[in-house]
Design an enzyme around this catalytic site. Structure first.
Site, short mmCIF file in Angstrom:
data_model
loop_
_atom_site.label_atom_id
_atom_site.label_comp_id
_atom_site.label_asym_id
_atom_site.label_seq_id
_atom_site.Cartn_x
_atom_site.Cartn_y
_atom_site.Cartn_z
N SER A 175 -45.27 42.77 -99.25
CA SER A 175 -44.16 42.86 -100.19
C SER A 175 -43.48 41.50 -100.29
O SER A 175 -43.49 40.72 -99.33
CB SER A 175 -43.14 43.91 -99.72
OG SER A 175 -41.93 43.82 -100.44
N TYR B 35 -37.73 47.75 -93.59
CA TYR B 35 -38.86 47.66 -94.50
C TYR B 35 -39.36 46.22 -94.61
O TYR B 35 -40.57 45.96 -94.49
CB TYR B 35 -38.45 48.18 -95.88
CG TYR B 35 -39.52 48.04 -96.93
CD1 TYR B 35 -40.56 48.96 -97.02
CD2 TYR B 35 -39.50 46.98 -97.85
CE1 TYR B 35 -41.55 48.83 -97.99
CE2 TYR B 35 -40.48 46.85 -98.82
CZ TYR B 35 -41.50 47.77 -98.88
OH TYR B 35 -42.47 47.65 -99.84
#
Length: 253
Positions: free
Chosen positions: A144, A158
């Site tokens: 990501s 995350y």
């Protein structure tokens, strides 16, 4: 563009979002698919649609929770056998839930960390076991853009898990640098999906799903070491994020 055509592709997290989008594009390009995800009913529906639209390809389905580590190894081996040899494995399954650190939501953050890193580790171990036996293959790890730096609030765990994912992929890449095995790390920016729809934080420069899925598949086909997707604006943004002072980073996150 890689000269190697990867005919048999396994994708985890394939029942929705980025995984489903990539699966549809690979199917349109004539690739055989092994689709894995927790939501078996969604998988069966997607697979039936793809088989009807592209009768020349084979689509196999396995319900799989990547936190069931023994199942990861079993399912990957089953799909490898059923398709006659996996050429590419896209480790896409992940979890986006999380809360600010210290606010009493350890178990939610723990679940994200375990899914996005330990679950990924199981996928990478299983994938590389297959590829090393064959001395060929392409592992794709979906990280990501949040992996570029630490992030605040709900995204802290995350982002940390996705940074760990990127480092894991790079370590594997170094380990097989002398072998005909490719390892690609994708760093998606904000691409329209169920996860982004549920997210509470900022989502600047959100890319529509179709454009985002196409950018991911195009990057995968080129088999680079690393790719920010879509290239614009996320490649320049990645450079900015890496050198930004904390004051600016706080405004960006």
């Amino acid at each position: 563009m890689s000269k190697t055509v990867r005919r048999n592709v396994l994708i985890t997290g394939a029942s929705s979002g980025l995984g489903e989008g990539m699966a549809r594009l690979f199917a349109a390009d004539g690739r055989n698919l092994a689709l894995c995800a927790r939501r078996g009913d969604n998988l069966e529906s997607i697979a039936a649609e793809l088989r009807s639209e592209y009768p020349e390809i084979t689509v196999v389905v396995r319900q799989l929770d990547v936190n069931d580590h023994d199942a990861v190894f079993r399912v990957f081996d089953e799909c490898d056998a059923e398709l006659g040899g996996l050429d590419r494995i896209v480790a896409n399954a992940g979890l986006g839930k999380g809360q600010p650190i210290g606010t009493g939501h350890f178990h939610a953050n723990k679940q994200t960390a375990e899914t996005n890193f330990i679950g990924l580790l199981a996928q990478c171990e299983a994938a590389m076991g297959i590829f090393l036996r064959r001395n060929a293959g392409h592992l794709v790890v979906v990280s990501s853009m949040s992996a570029m730096r630490g992030m605040k609030g709900n995204v802290t765990t995350y982002a940390a898990s996705k940074a760990a994912a990127a480092h894991l992929a790079e370590g594997i890449r170094l380990s097989v640098a002398d072998k005909p095995i490719a390892v690609t790390t994708l760093f998606p920016g904000y691409i329209e999906s169920e996860m982004t729809a549920q997210a509470k934080g900022k989502q600047p420069m959100l890319t529509d799903a179709a454009q985002g899925h196409r950018a991911m598949v195009d990057a995968i086909e080129g088999e680079p070491d690393n790719a920010c997707v879509p290239w614009w604006p996320w490649t320049p943004m990645s450079l900015l994020m890496q050198v930004s002072p904390l004051a600016l980073l706080k405004r960006l996150s």
